[in-house]
Design a protein around this motif. Structure first.
Motif, PDB file in Angstrom:
ATOM      1  N   ASP A  15       0.836  -1.250   0.062  1.00 45.90           N
ATOM      2  CA  ASP A  15       0.023   0.030  -0.034  1.00 45.90           C
ATOM      3  C   ASP A  15       1.020   1.081   0.071  1.00 45.90           C
ATOM      4  OD1 ASP A  15      -2.311  -1.554   0.214  1.00 45.90           O
ATOM      5  OD2 ASP A  15      -2.393  -1.466   2.262  1.00 45.90           O
ATOM      6  N   LEU A  16       1.984   1.194   0.315  1.00 44.46           N
ATOM      7  CA  LEU A  16       2.976   2.305   0.408  1.00 44.46           C
ATOM      8  C   LEU A  16       3.754   2.456  -0.841  1.00 44.46           C
ATOM      9  CD1 LEU A  16       4.297   1.828   3.853  1.00 44.46           C
ATOM     10  CD2 LEU A  16       2.402   3.124   3.279  1.00 44.46           C
ATOM     11  N   ILE A  17       3.941   1.434  -1.505  1.00 45.29           N
ATOM     12  CA  ILE A  17       4.740   1.688  -2.959  1.00 45.29           C
ATOM     13  C   ILE A  17       4.091   2.417  -3.807  1.00 45.29           C
ATOM     14  CG2 ILE A  17       5.890   0.439  -4.725  1.00 45.29           C
ATOM     15  CD1 ILE A  17       6.831  -1.293  -2.673  1.00 45.29           C
ATOM     16  N   GLY A  18       4.715   3.555  -4.537  1.00 43.64           N
ATOM     17  CA  GLY A  18       4.136   4.348  -5.461  1.00 43.64           C
ATOM     18  C   GLY A  18       3.613   5.678  -4.856  1.00 43.64           C
ATOM     19  N   LEU A  19       3.693   5.601  -3.403  1.00 44.15           N
ATOM     20  CA  LEU A  19       3.146   6.983  -2.889  1.00 44.15           C
ATOM     21  C   LEU A  19       4.088   7.872  -3.148  1.00 44.15           C
ATOM     22  CD1 LEU A  19       1.328   5.878   0.155  1.00 44.15           C
ATOM     23  CD2 LEU A  19       0.364   6.023  -1.777  1.00 44.15           C
ATOM     24  N   ASP A  20       3.538   9.225  -3.424  1.00 49.08           N
ATOM     25  CA  ASP A  20       4.592  10.346  -3.369  1.00 49.08           C
ATOM     26  C   ASP A  20       4.761  10.825  -1.834  1.00 49.08           C
ATOM     27  OD1 ASP A  20       4.521  11.019  -6.011  1.00 49.08           O
ATOM     28  OD2 ASP A  20       2.509  11.703  -5.971  1.00 49.08           O
ATOM     29  N   VAL A  21       5.991  11.311  -1.562  1.00 48.28           N
ATOM     30  CA  VAL A  21       6.480  11.549  -0.285  1.00 48.28           C
ATOM     31  C   VAL A  21       6.871  13.117  -0.336  1.00 48.28           C
ATOM     32  CG1 VAL A  21       8.164  11.292   1.801  1.00 48.28           C
ATOM     33  CG2 VAL A  21       7.236   9.401   0.305  1.00 48.28           C
ATOM     34  N   VAL A  22       6.336  13.832   0.480  1.00 44.80           N
ATOM     35  CA  VAL A  22       6.418  15.443   0.622  1.00 44.80           C
ATOM     36  C   VAL A  22       6.845  15.787   2.050  1.00 44.80           C
ATOM     37  CG1 VAL A  22       4.981  15.993  -1.354  1.00 44.80           C
ATOM     38  CG2 VAL A  22       3.989  16.013   1.096  1.00 44.80           C
ATOM     39  N   ASN A  23       7.834  17.031   2.028  1.00 42.83           N
ATOM     40  CA  ASN A  23       8.046  17.141   3.636  1.00 42.83           C
ATOM     41  C   ASN A  23       6.909  18.191   4.148  1.00 42.83           C
ATOM     42  OD1 ASN A  23       8.781  19.613   2.458  1.00 42.83           O
ATOM     43  ND2 ASN A  23      10.945  19.173   2.965  1.00 42.83           N
ATOM     44  N   ARG A  24       7.026  18.530   5.237  1.00 41.46           N
ATOM     45  CA  ARG A  24       6.325  19.674   6.107  1.00 41.46           C
ATOM     46  C   ARG A  24       6.178  20.767   5.234  1.00 41.46           C
ATOM     47  NH1 ARG A  24       7.867  18.886  12.564  1.00 41.46           N
ATOM     48  NH2 ARG A  24       6.673  16.777  12.803  1.00 41.46           N
TER      49      ARG A  24
ATOM     50  N   GLY B 159       6.003  21.077   1.999  1.00 34.71           N
ATOM     51  CA  GLY B 159       5.523  20.601   0.663  1.00 34.71           C
ATOM     52  C   GLY B 159       6.369  20.375  -0.427  1.00 34.71           C
ATOM     53  N   VAL B 160       7.705  20.512  -0.087  1.00 34.24           N
ATOM     54  CA  VAL B 160       8.883  19.865  -0.965  1.00 34.24           C
ATOM     55  C   VAL B 160       8.729  18.434  -1.360  1.00 34.24           C
ATOM     56  CG1 VAL B 160      11.494  19.789  -1.530  1.00 34.24           C
ATOM     57  CG2 VAL B 160      10.397  21.750  -0.183  1.00 34.24           C
ATOM     58  N   ASN B 161       8.702  18.183  -2.835  1.00 34.99           N
ATOM     59  CA  ASN B 161       8.552  16.404  -3.062  1.00 34.99           C
ATOM     60  C   ASN B 161      10.073  16.183  -2.651  1.00 34.99           C
ATOM     61  OD1 ASN B 161       8.387  14.228  -4.337  1.00 34.99           O
ATOM     62  ND2 ASN B 161       6.930  14.994  -5.983  1.00 34.99           N
ATOM     63  N   LEU B 162       9.923  14.885  -1.983  1.00 37.17           N
ATOM     64  CA  LEU B 162      11.223  14.138  -1.902  1.00 37.17           C
ATOM     65  C   LEU B 162      11.348  12.825  -2.489  1.00 37.17           C
ATOM     66  CD1 LEU B 162      10.634  14.364   2.196  1.00 37.17           C
ATOM     67  CD2 LEU B 162      12.200  15.635   0.598  1.00 37.17           C
TER      68      LEU B 162
ATOM     69  N   ILE C 287       7.731  10.417  10.394  1.00 37.49           N
ATOM     70  CA  ILE C 287       6.426  10.372   9.236  1.00 37.49           C
ATOM     71  C   ILE C 287       5.258  11.027  10.208  1.00 37.49           C
ATOM     72  CG2 ILE C 287       4.866   8.473   8.227  1.00 37.49           C
ATOM     73  CD1 ILE C 287       7.849   8.761   7.123  1.00 37.49           C
ATOM     74  N   ASP C 288       4.794  11.990   9.468  1.00 41.03           N
ATOM     75  CA  ASP C 288       3.487  12.785  10.062  1.00 41.03           C
ATOM     76  C   ASP C 288       2.189  12.011   9.785  1.00 41.03           C
ATOM     77  OD1 ASP C 288       5.433  14.434  11.230  1.00 41.03           O
ATOM     78  OD2 ASP C 288       5.455  15.956   9.784  1.00 41.03           O
ATOM     79  N   GLU C 289       2.267  11.758   8.515  1.00 39.24           N
ATOM     80  CA  GLU C 289       0.899  11.351   7.828  1.00 39.24           C
ATOM     81  C   GLU C 289       0.997  10.549   6.737  1.00 39.24           C
ATOM     82  OE1 GLU C 289      -3.038  13.350   6.230  1.00 39.24           O
ATOM     83  OE2 GLU C 289      -1.226  14.502   5.906  1.00 39.24           O
ATOM     84  N   VAL C 290       0.061   9.353   6.653  1.00 38.21           N
ATOM     85  CA  VAL C 290      -0.034   8.493   5.421  1.00 38.21           C
ATOM     86  C   VAL C 290      -1.163   8.637   5.070  1.00 38.21           C
ATOM     87  CG1 VAL C 290      -0.026   6.207   4.637  1.00 38.21           C
ATOM     88  CG2 VAL C 290       1.686   6.883   6.267  1.00 38.21           C
ATOM     89  N   ASP C 291      -1.504   9.296   3.715  1.00 39.06           N
ATOM     90  CA  ASP C 291      -2.769   9.404   3.212  1.00 39.06           C
ATOM     91  C   ASP C 291      -2.856   8.440   2.055  1.00 39.06           C
ATOM     92  OD1 ASP C 291      -5.246  10.158   2.103  1.00 39.06           O
ATOM     93  OD2 ASP C 291      -5.044  12.396   2.517  1.00 39.06           O
ATOM     94  N   ARG C 292      -3.526   7.259   2.483  1.00 38.05           N
ATOM     95  CA  ARG C 292      -3.553   6.398   1.085  1.00 38.05           C
ATOM     96  C   ARG C 292      -4.574   6.993   0.112  1.00 38.05           C
ATOM     97  NH1 ARG C 292      -5.090   0.907   3.591  1.00 38.05           N
ATOM     98  NH2 ARG C 292      -5.492   0.422   1.566  1.00 38.05           N
TER      99      ARG C 292
ATOM    100  N   ARG D  38      -2.880   9.229  -1.872  1.00 39.60           N
ATOM    101  CA  ARG D  38      -1.608   8.583  -2.523  1.00 39.60           C
ATOM    102  C   ARG D  38      -0.319   9.530  -2.121  1.00 39.60           C
ATOM    103  NH1 ARG D  38      -1.574   4.228  -4.379  1.00 39.60           N
ATOM    104  NH2 ARG D  38       0.289   4.442  -5.640  1.00 39.60           N
ATOM    105  N   ARG D  39      -0.061   9.812  -0.684  1.00 42.29           N
ATOM    106  CA  ARG D  39       0.662  10.863  -0.142  1.00 42.29           C
ATOM    107  C   ARG D  39       1.152  10.529   1.021  1.00 42.29           C
ATOM    108  NH1 ARG D  39      -1.128  16.843   0.432  1.00 42.29           N
ATOM    109  NH2 ARG D  39      -1.657  15.725   2.346  1.00 42.29           N
ATOM    110  N   ILE D  40       2.546  10.616   1.548  1.00 40.60           N
ATOM    111  CA  ILE D  40       3.045  10.459   2.897  1.00 40.60           C
ATOM    112  C   ILE D  40       3.704  11.829   3.026  1.00 40.60           C
ATOM    113  CG2 ILE D  40       4.763   9.359   4.200  1.00 40.60           C
ATOM    114  CD1 ILE D  40       4.399   7.012   2.499  1.00 40.60           C
ATOM    115  N   VAL D  41       3.335  12.337   4.361  1.00 43.72           N
ATOM    116  CA  VAL D  41       4.028  13.682   4.903  1.00 43.72           C
ATOM    117  C   VAL D  41       5.109  13.344   5.703  1.00 43.72           C
ATOM    118  CG1 VAL D  41       3.786  15.793   5.958  1.00 43.72           C
ATOM    119  CG2 VAL D  41       2.001  15.117   4.266  1.00 43.72           C
ATOM    120  N   ALA D  42       6.387  13.731   5.695  1.00 46.62           N
ATOM    121  CA  ALA D  42       7.496  13.453   6.541  1.00 46.62           C
ATOM    122  C   ALA D  42       8.135  14.777   6.924  1.00 46.62           C
ATOM    123  CB  ALA D  42       8.503  12.626   5.659  1.00 46.62           C
ATOM    124  N   ASP D  43       8.716  14.777   8.132  1.00 45.14           N
ATOM    125  CA  ASP D  43       9.544  15.667   8.728  1.00 45.14           C
ATOM    126  C   ASP D  43      11.028  15.344   8.134  1.00 45.14           C
ATOM    127  OD1 ASP D  43      10.770  17.527  10.283  1.00 45.14           O
ATOM    128  OD2 ASP D  43      10.585  16.609  12.210  1.00 45.14           O
TER     129      ASP D  43
END
Length: 195
Positions: A122-131, A133-136, A177-182, A185-190
């Protein structure tokens, strides 16, 4: 082909969860090598979808072609894997003929996870951004590192005018990891791009 191996179509949401390693014992049981330590989905389903081994491992394989469904009569944890008795597989020769088969289940058949827990698929393919909003990057894989997992991200970089892919790793723990929003399709990370 055994009468217990029913030709079928692989579900659109199929996830490969393991392989048949070899026969186990003389009464038709097979040894299963799961791809993950979490085998709940294999235990939760009575029907598995089997596919032949990939071409490089399929030398001499002739048990079936395409995809088949098989009913699991019994499944038990054993040593570093699992052992299963499949309906219609009653002897060692038939069990040996299934060596290398890939085992898949539809994602929709997986048991629900507790709040805050996720299946890797469920996590593979999700976009990861930081707090900020920068795409990681995009989750390409996960890596088990003892007590925690690590997100393996892929992101584009330009070197000498040529766009290439680079890799970034972020521990998959609540400290980062602040949030996983399936749904989004996004994960917010510190996390910062220069870490």
């Amino acid at each position: 082909m055994s009468t217990a191996l029913v030709p079928s179509a692989l579900p659109a949401d199929a996830v490969e969860l393991g392989r048949i390693q070899d026969a186990w014992g003389i009464k038709g049981w097979v040894r299963i090598q799961p791809h993950s330590a979490d085998t709940d989905a294999l235990f939760a389903s009575q029907d598995w979808f089997l596919q032949p081994p990939e071409a490089r491992f399929a030398r001499g394989f002739s048990a079936f072609s395409g995809c088949v469904t098989v009913r699991v009569a019994e499944l038990k944890a054993h040593a570093d894997g699992l052992v299963a008795r499949l309906d219609g597989v009653a002897d060692r020769n038939t069990a040996e003929s299934l060596k290398g088969c890939r085992i898949s289940l539809p994602r929709s058949a997986f048991p629900e996870t507790p709040e805050g827990e996720y299946y890797w698929v469920d996590l593979i393919g999700l976009d990861v951004v930081n707090r900020e909003g920068v795409n990681l990057g995009v989750v390409r894989d996960l890596m088990a590192t003892g007590p925690t997992s690590v997100l393996v991200l892929e992101y584009p970089v330009v070197e000498d005018g040529v766009e290439k892919s680079a890799e970034r790793m972020i521990p998959f723990v609540s400290a980062y990891i602040d949030e996983v929003d399936r749904q989004a399709r996004r994960i917010v990370a510190d996390w910062q791009p220069d870490y």
